[in-house]
Write a protein that holds these residues in place. Structure first.
Motif, PDB file in Angstrom:
ATOM      1  N   ILE A  95       0.549  -1.029  -0.018  1.00  0.00           N
ATOM      2  CA  ILE A  95       0.084   0.176  -0.034  1.00  0.00           C
ATOM      3  C   ILE A  95       0.905   1.226   0.052  1.00  0.00           C
ATOM      4  CG2 ILE A  95      -1.766   1.319   1.400  1.00  0.00           C
ATOM      5  CD1 ILE A  95      -2.898  -1.147   2.229  1.00  0.00           C
ATOM      6  N   VAL A 127      -8.602  -2.536  -0.848  1.00  0.00           N
ATOM      7  CA  VAL A 127      -8.148  -3.531   0.063  1.00  0.00           C
ATOM      8  C   VAL A 127      -8.795  -4.693   0.300  1.00  0.00           C
ATOM      9  CG1 VAL A 127      -6.894  -3.628   2.331  1.00  0.00           C
ATOM     10  CG2 VAL A 127      -6.773  -1.564   1.147  1.00  0.00           C
ATOM     11  N   LEU A 156      -3.247  -6.635   5.615  1.00  0.00           N
ATOM     12  CA  LEU A 156      -1.998  -5.449   5.535  1.00  0.00           C
ATOM     13  C   LEU A 156      -0.891  -6.417   5.885  1.00  0.00           C
ATOM     14  CD1 LEU A 156      -3.951  -2.637   7.290  1.00  0.00           C
ATOM     15  CD2 LEU A 156      -3.710  -3.163   4.936  1.00  0.00           C
ATOM     16  N   GLU A 207       1.237   1.063  11.730  1.00  0.00           N
ATOM     17  CA  GLU A 207       0.497   2.353  11.768  1.00  0.00           C
ATOM     18  C   GLU A 207       1.165   3.697  11.722  1.00  0.00           C
ATOM     19  OE1 GLU A 207      -2.698   3.912  14.982  1.00  0.00           O
ATOM     20  OE2 GLU A 207      -2.667   2.041  14.892  1.00  0.00           O
ATOM     21  N   PHE A 242     -10.493   4.555   1.263  1.00  0.00           N
ATOM     22  CA  PHE A 242     -10.078   2.982   1.503  1.00  0.00           C
ATOM     23  C   PHE A 242     -11.446   2.223   1.229  1.00  0.00           C
ATOM     24  CE2 PHE A 242      -6.117   4.623   3.502  1.00  0.00           C
ATOM     25  CZ  PHE A 242      -5.237   3.622   2.690  1.00  0.00           C
ATOM     26  N   ALA A 279     -12.422  -1.468   2.203  1.00  0.00           N
ATOM     27  CA  ALA A 279     -11.842  -2.591   2.702  1.00  0.00           C
ATOM     28  C   ALA A 279     -12.937  -3.805   2.672  1.00  0.00           C
ATOM     29  CB  ALA A 279     -11.367  -2.483   4.154  1.00  0.00           C
ATOM     30  N   THR A 323      -9.370  -2.911  10.491  1.00  0.00           N
ATOM     31  CA  THR A 323      -9.367  -1.640   9.828  1.00  0.00           C
ATOM     32  C   THR A 323      -8.519  -0.403  10.607  1.00  0.00           C
ATOM     33  OG1 THR A 323     -11.483  -1.038  10.183  1.00  0.00           O
ATOM     34  CG2 THR A 323     -10.923  -2.099   7.958  1.00  0.00           C
ATOM     35  N   LEU A 326      -5.867   1.523   8.872  1.00  0.00           N
ATOM     36  CA  LEU A 326      -6.690   2.404   7.844  1.00  0.00           C
ATOM     37  C   LEU A 326      -7.351   3.346   8.441  1.00  0.00           C
ATOM     38  CD1 LEU A 326      -7.790  -0.468   5.411  1.00  0.00           C
ATOM     39  CD2 LEU A 326      -5.613   0.563   5.293  1.00  0.00           C
ATOM     40  N   LEU A 381     -13.352   5.915   4.926  1.00  0.00           N
ATOM     41  CA  LEU A 381     -13.140   4.524   5.132  1.00  0.00           C
ATOM     42  C   LEU A 381     -14.341   3.652   4.942  1.00  0.00           C
ATOM     43  CD1 LEU A 381     -11.384   1.796   5.607  1.00  0.00           C
ATOM     44  CD2 LEU A 381     -11.783   2.492   8.098  1.00  0.00           C
ATOM     45  N   SER A 387     -15.998  -0.062   4.968  1.00  0.00           N
ATOM     46  CA  SER A 387     -15.647  -1.418   5.210  1.00  0.00           C
ATOM     47  C   SER A 387     -16.882  -2.248   4.561  1.00  0.00           C
ATOM     48  CB  SER A 387     -15.399  -1.782   6.661  1.00  0.00           C
ATOM     49  OG  SER A 387     -14.242  -0.854   7.021  1.00  0.00           O
TER      50      SER A 387
END
Length: 323
Positions: free
Chosen positions: A89, A116, A120, A127, A146, A148, A157, A160, A175, A177
């Motif tokens: 990434i 993603v 990861l 992080e 992102f 996910a 996550t 992220l 983000l 998910s």
């Protein structure tokens, strides 16, 4: 509608062969990429979209600043034969930022959308390193979204989320998910804050839809996107409020009946006691009347016997006097 140059970074790692999305993670991702491209171009004809990968032998730019859906479809077809390896990434984001920097129209805002669909790894799981990269992107006015998705991936996550929190400027990064399910990945994304501005909806109006909580479009109240069908959403909300009012009225009535029940039972007992007492008095009076009648009958019989004896004695006296 926003003026934006967008780079989409797609996941072409070995995890994209998984079938938790029909027919596979990669095909679901490809459908979402085409949806995003079409939404961006429909939003503003000046917008441009590019595509690059981040796995297999390493990150690779496939299309830069295009308005042609044909180029996007061709890039996805080529990538379908290059699935393997693991994602990188940080390197992919740096390359995407460099590609956006060389956009022709400098008035276009910069955005990177990262898919993603695998765990990861390496610096992408660190992080601290990811937050440093996020701050650098924020300094250069680059928004990052992102997406996910995949079984288990959408739950891990935290890194992220920290990245998005440090990149966001006026809520321009998100983000989303998306856990596996009956919904389509593209449907969840188009109903999320990622494309809200392109569809004329302020991001703040979307609430926490598609946020890190993980259910994307499934977080809509009643399961209906109010931006797609406001009349249905309003009708459902009014119906729910009416039902809640009806239930509250029933509960109040039930509570009132419960409170009044002990008093009613007490009154019923008192009434029963009074009725029994009245019945007993009536029976007592009836008994006295019956006994008085019996005594009168006895007295009449005695008088008749005494009269008969008296008459018999008088008749005997007459007979004796005649002799």
């Amino acid at each position: 509608m926003p003026l934006e140059a967008t780079m989409m970074i797609i996941d072409n790692s070995e995890y994209m062969r998984n079938g938790d999305y029909i027919p596979s993670r990669f095909e679901a991702q490809s459908d979402a990429v085409k949806t995003i491209f079409q939404t961006k171009i429909d939003s503003n004809p000046e917008n441009t979209v590019g595509v690059m990968t981040m796995a297999n032998k390493g990150p690779e730019v496939l299309v830069t600043h295009s308005k042609d859906i044909g180029q996007i479809i061709k890039a996805l077809h080529v990538t379908s034969s290059k699935i393997g390896g693991s994602i990188d990434i940080p390197t992919a984001i740096n390359i995407a930022q460099l590609a956006l920097k060389h956009r022709e129209n400098k008035n276009l805002r910069q955005r990177i959308i990262v898919f993603v669909g695998s765990p990861l790894e390496g610096q992408g799981a660190d992080e601290r390193e990811m937050v440093k990269l996020a701050k650098r992107l924020k300094k250069n006015n680059v928004a990052v979204d992102f997406v996910a998705f995949g079984d288990g991936v959408e739950e891990e996550t935290s890194v992220l989320k920290a990245f998005v929190d440090n990149t966001a400027n006026s809520d321009n990064s998100h983000l989303v998910s998306v856990p596996p399910g009956t919904h389509l990945l593209s449907d969840v994304i188009i109903s999320s804050p990622i494309l809200s501005e392109d569809r004329g909806i302020p991001p703040e109006a979307m609430g926490d839809v598609g946020g890190a909580s993980g259910s994307g479009g499934a977080n809509f109240e009643f399961g209906v996107d109010p931006s797609l069908d406001p009349e249905l959403a309003l009708a459902l909300r009014m119906s729910m409020e009416e039902e809640q009012a009806r239930q509250a009225a029933e509960e109040q009535t039930r509570q009132s009946a419960t409170d009044a029940q002990p008093q009613t039972e007490s009154e019923g007992v008192d009434n029963d006691d009074e009725a029994m007492l009245a019945q007993a008095l009536a029976m007592s009076e009836r008994s006295d009347v019956d006994m008085g009648e019996e005594q009168d009958e006895d007295m009449d019989e005695e008088e008749a016997i005494a009269r008969a004896i008296q008459m018999s004695m008088k008749q005997e006296e007459k007979e004796q006097g005649g002799q």
